[in-house]
Scaffold this motif. Structure first.
Motif, PDB file in Angstrom:
ATOM      1  N   THR A  34      45.285  32.252  30.927  1.00 36.35           N
ATOM      2  CA  THR A  34      44.145  33.134  31.143  1.00 36.35           C
ATOM      3  C   THR A  34      43.980  33.479  32.619  1.00 36.35           C
ATOM      4  O   THR A  34      43.933  32.591  33.472  1.00 36.35           O
ATOM      5  CB  THR A  34      42.859  32.483  30.619  1.00 36.35           C
ATOM      6  OG1 THR A  34      42.994  32.251  29.214  1.00 36.35           O
ATOM      7  CG2 THR A  34      41.654  33.372  30.863  1.00 36.35           C
ATOM      8  N   ILE A  35      43.894  34.760  32.911  1.00 36.39           N
ATOM      9  CA  ILE A  35      43.727  35.237  34.282  1.00 36.39           C
ATOM     10  C   ILE A  35      42.249  35.446  34.544  1.00 36.39           C
ATOM     11  O   ILE A  35      41.564  36.150  33.799  1.00 36.39           O
ATOM     12  CB  ILE A  35      44.518  36.539  34.489  1.00 36.39           C
ATOM     13  CG1 ILE A  35      46.016  36.254  34.313  1.00 36.39           C
ATOM     14  CG2 ILE A  35      44.239  37.127  35.869  1.00 36.39           C
ATOM     15  CD1 ILE A  35      46.888  37.494  34.322  1.00 36.39           C
ATOM     16  N   GLN A  36      41.745  34.821  35.603  1.00 37.62           N
ATOM     17  CA  GLN A  36      40.319  34.809  35.875  1.00 37.62           C
ATOM     18  C   GLN A  36      39.866  36.024  36.680  1.00 37.62           C
ATOM     19  O   GLN A  36      40.647  36.653  37.390  1.00 37.62           O
ATOM     20  CB  GLN A  36      39.949  33.523  36.620  1.00 37.62           C
ATOM     21  CG  GLN A  36      40.245  32.255  35.835  1.00 37.62           C
ATOM     22  CD  GLN A  36      39.844  31.010  36.595  1.00 37.62           C
ATOM     23  OE1 GLN A  36      38.913  31.017  37.415  1.00 37.62           O
ATOM     24  NE2 GLN A  36      40.546  29.913  36.343  1.00 37.62           N
ATOM     25  N   ALA A  37      38.568  36.292  36.578  1.00 36.65           N
ATOM     26  CA  ALA A  37      37.985  37.415  37.302  1.00 36.65           C
ATOM     27  C   ALA A  37      37.724  37.087  38.769  1.00 36.65           C
ATOM     28  O   ALA A  37      37.844  37.960  39.635  1.00 36.65           O
ATOM     29  CB  ALA A  37      36.681  37.844  36.634  1.00 36.65           C
ATOM     30  N   GLN A  38      37.364  35.855  39.049  1.00 37.44           N
ATOM     31  CA  GLN A  38      37.041  35.461  40.423  1.00 37.44           C
ATOM     32  C   GLN A  38      37.707  34.134  40.762  1.00 37.44           C
ATOM     33  O   GLN A  38      37.044  33.108  40.923  1.00 37.44           O
ATOM     34  CB  GLN A  38      35.523  35.359  40.590  1.00 37.44           C
ATOM     35  CG  GLN A  38      34.814  36.698  40.416  1.00 37.44           C
ATOM     36  CD  GLN A  38      33.310  36.577  40.523  1.00 37.44           C
ATOM     37  OE1 GLN A  38      32.696  35.717  39.907  1.00 37.44           O
ATOM     38  NE2 GLN A  38      32.703  37.453  41.321  1.00 37.44           N
ATOM     39  N   PRO A  39      39.022  34.142  40.877  1.00 38.35           N
ATOM     40  CA  PRO A  39      39.727  32.893  41.182  1.00 38.35           C
ATOM     41  C   PRO A  39      39.517  32.458  42.623  1.00 38.35           C
ATOM     42  O   PRO A  39      39.352  33.296  43.518  1.00 38.35           O
ATOM     43  CB  PRO A  39      41.190  33.257  40.936  1.00 38.35           C
ATOM     44  CG  PRO A  39      41.249  34.726  41.241  1.00 38.35           C
ATOM     45  CD  PRO A  39      39.941  35.282  40.759  1.00 38.35           C
ATOM     46  N   GLY A  40      39.493  31.166  42.850  1.00 35.06           N
ATOM     47  CA  GLY A  40      39.421  30.644  44.204  1.00 35.06           C
ATOM     48  C   GLY A  40      40.750  30.851  44.911  1.00 35.06           C
ATOM     49  O   GLY A  40      41.726  31.334  44.322  1.00 35.06           O
ATOM     50  N   PRO A  41      40.846  30.475  46.193  1.00 30.56           N
ATOM     51  CA  PRO A  41      42.056  30.753  46.980  1.00 30.56           C
ATOM     52  C   PRO A  41      43.316  30.064  46.467  1.00 30.56           C
ATOM     53  O   PRO A  41      44.421  30.541  46.741  1.00 30.56           O
ATOM     54  CB  PRO A  41      41.682  30.259  48.382  1.00 30.56           C
ATOM     55  CG  PRO A  41      40.562  29.295  48.170  1.00 30.56           C
ATOM     56  CD  PRO A  41      39.812  29.820  46.992  1.00 30.56           C
ATOM     57  N   TYR A  42      43.160  28.981  45.712  1.00 32.44           N
ATOM     58  CA  TYR A  42      44.339  28.261  45.216  1.00 32.44           C
ATOM     59  C   TYR A  42      44.386  28.221  43.690  1.00 32.44           C
ATOM     60  O   TYR A  42      45.108  27.423  43.104  1.00 32.44           O
ATOM     61  CB  TYR A  42      44.367  26.847  45.790  1.00 32.44           C
ATOM     62  CG  TYR A  42      44.312  26.836  47.295  1.00 32.44           C
ATOM     63  CD1 TYR A  42      45.365  27.332  48.053  1.00 32.44           C
ATOM     64  CD2 TYR A  42      43.178  26.379  47.971  1.00 32.44           C
ATOM     65  CE1 TYR A  42      45.304  27.369  49.441  1.00 32.44           C
ATOM     66  CE2 TYR A  42      43.104  26.409  49.352  1.00 32.44           C
ATOM     67  CZ  TYR A  42      44.167  26.904  50.080  1.00 32.44           C
ATOM     68  OH  TYR A  42      44.108  26.944  51.459  1.00 32.44           O
ATOM     69  N   ILE A  43      43.630  29.087  43.070  1.00 28.88           N
ATOM     70  CA  ILE A  43      43.591  29.133  41.612  1.00 28.88           C
ATOM     71  C   ILE A  43      44.577  30.182  41.104  1.00 28.88           C
ATOM     72  O   ILE A  43      44.516  31.346  41.481  1.00 28.88           O
ATOM     73  CB  ILE A  43      42.170  29.457  41.113  1.00 28.88           C
ATOM     74  CG1 ILE A  43      41.208  28.344  41.531  1.00 28.88           C
ATOM     75  CG2 ILE A  43      42.148  29.635  39.605  1.00 28.88           C
ATOM     76  CD1 ILE A  43      41.545  26.967  40.982  1.00 28.88           C
ATOM     77  N   GLY A  44      45.472  29.751  40.229  1.00 27.76           N
ATOM     78  CA  GLY A  44      46.466  30.641  39.670  1.00 27.76           C
ATOM     79  C   GLY A  44      45.977  31.311  38.401  1.00 27.76           C
ATOM     80  O   GLY A  44      44.797  31.274  38.075  1.00 27.76           O
TER      81      GLY A  44
END
Length: 363
Positions: free
Chosen positions: A295-305
Motif C-alpha cells: 500500500t502506497i501512503q498519501a503522506q509518508p515520512g522521510p523513510y517510509i516506503g
C-alpha cells in the motif's frame, strides 16, 4: 475497456453519477470506465479540484469546491442537470478516513458514534437519503470494520443510517491486487440499492497470489507485479527523490521486497542498526519487482516506503502506473500534494470492476 489502456473510450451509458469526496478522480475514472457519466462532483482540496477539472472537462458544471457539510443535496442535483423529481443513477464517494483513528474517541459521546462532526460519513448518508439514487457505492478504509472503540460505533451508525435512508447494501473488503491493480491495497466497499431491489454482489477477483502470508484472490491469473506495471516507462528524475538524512545511506543494501529488518541481529546482520520490530513495517521498505507494491501512503515520512528498487523515491509517472491511472492523466500541485492526491485515491481499475459489477446487476 479498461482504464489501464491509457484512455477512457466511450461506452454505453448507464446513466448519471454524482461524486462526493472526489479527490483527484480515481474513483470517478473507474465510474466512467464502467459506463456512467459523472455529472457533478464535490471536493474541498484546491489542488484536487484543479486536477479534476483538468482531466474531466466534460463535467456538467464546475467541481463544487466547498466543505460538503455546506453543500445542499438540491444544489448537487442541480449541478448534475437533474430537475424536479429526477434522481441520479449512481452516487459514489469515499469519505476521508481520519475520523476512524483511535484519537478523539476518549469522550463517551464520540465512542458511541454520536458526534455529528466526528465523521463525514453522515454527509454521504444525508445525500443518499435526500438524493435517492438508483444505486450507490461507498468506499473507505477497511479498518472501519474493526471491532474497536474507534471504528465499530462509526460503522454501526453508517449501516443504521443506510437502512433508515431506505437502502439495502452489501459490504466487503477487496484487495486491489486481486483485481489487476499492481498494488496490495485493501479497501472497504459498500454497494446498495433501494429496499425491495436485489442487492448487487461484489465482483469476483480476476487475479490472485500471496498477501500478508496468505493467499488471496483466484488462481486463474497471478497478481500483476511492479516490474510488469512499470515496464517500458520512461520517467525523468525528480527533485528530492534521493533518500538522504540519518538513514538514507542504509537503503542500497536492503534487498528488494525487504525493509529495515535487514539491519537487525535476528536477520544475522553483523552491525545491527535496529531492534527487531522497533519500526513500522514500511520503514525503509523497498519494492519487490516480482510482486505487487505494498500500500502506497498519501503522506509518508522521510523513510517510509515503498521505495524503488533503484534506491530512490517513486516518481509521479511510476505512482500513476501503480495506481492504474492513465499515463496522460495530469496532476496539479507540488510533489507532496500529488503524493497525497494519489495516495488517497481509489485505484481506477478497482473502481471500474466494482462499479461495473453494480451496473451489470441493477434493474
Amino acid at each position: 475497456m479498461s482504464v489501464t489502456s491509457g484512455t477512457l473510450s466511450s461506452v454505453t451509458s448507464h446513466g448519471i453519477a454524482i461524486s462526493l469526496f472526489s479527490g483527484a478522480g480515481g474513483l470517478d475514472l473507474g465510474v466512467e470506465a464502467a459506463g456512467y457519466e459523472v455529472r457533478a462532483a464535490v471536493e474541498h482540496n484546491a489542488d484536487a479540484v484543479a486536477t479534476m477539472e483538468k482531466n474531466f472537462s466534460h463535467l456538467q458544471s464546475e467541481v463544487i469546491q466547498r466543505d460538503i457539510l455546506e453543500v445542499p443535496t438540491k444544489e448537487l442535483l442541480g449541478a448534475a442537470g437533474l430537475k424536479g423529481r429526477e434522481r441520479p443513477d449512481l452516487l459514489v464517494g469515499g469519505p476521508p478516513c481520519t475520523p476512524f483513528s483511535k484519537s478523539g474517541f476518549w469522550l463517551e459521546y464520540k465512542r458511541k458514534g454520536l458526534d455529528p462532526g466526528a465523521s463525514l460519513l453522515q454527509s454521504y448518508t444525508r445525500i443518499l437519503r435526500e438524493g435517492k439514487p438508483r444505486a450507490f457505492v461507498l468506499e473507505n478504509v477497511y479498518a472501519l470494520t474493526f471491532n474497536n472503540k474507534a471504528s465499530r460505533p462509526a460503522y454501526e451508525r453508517l449501516l443504521k443510517e443506510i437502512d433508515e435512508a431506505g437502502y439495502a447494501c452489501e459490504s466487503k473488503v477487496l484487495n486491489a491486487a486481486d483485481f489487476g491493480v499492481p498494488q496490495a491495497r485493501p479497501r472497504l466497499f459498500l454497494i446498495g440499492v433501494p429496499k425491495g431491489k436485489k442487492v448487487p454482489q461484489h465482483p469476483d477477483p480476476t487475479h490472485g497470489g500471496k498477501w500478508e502470508r496468505r493467499a488471496t484472490g483466484t488462481t486463474e491469473q497471478p497478481h500483476v507485479t511492479t516490474s510488469q506495471a512499470l515496464e517500458g516507462l520512461m520517467a525523468e528524475p525528480e527533485p528530492g527523490e534521493v533518500v538522504a538524512g540519518k538513514y538514507g545511506h542504509l537503503l542500497p543494501d536492503i534487498p528488494p521486497g525487504e525493509n529495515y529488518l535487514h539491519y537487525t541481529e535476528e536477520r544475522g546482520h553483523q552491525n545491527p542498526e535496529f531492534k527487531w520490530r522497533s519500526k513500522y513495517w514500511s520503514f525503509l521498505l523497498k519494492l519487490d519487482p516480482n510482486r505487487p507494491a505494498p500500500t502506497i501512503q498519501a503522506q509518508p515520512g522521510p523513510y517510509i516506503g515503498p521505495f524503488h528498487w533503484e534506491n530512490r523515491r517513486l516518481r509521479v509517472p511510476e505512482l500513476k502506473r501503480l495506481f492504474t491511472f492513465p499515463d496522460e492523466f495530469e496532476f496539479v500541485g507540488k510533489r507532496t500534494s500529488v503524493q497525497a492526491q494519489v495516495g488517497n485515491c481509489v485505484p481506477p481499475l478497482l473502481a471500474e470492476k466494482v462499479v461495473g459489477s453494480v451496473a451489470a446487476q441493477v434493474d
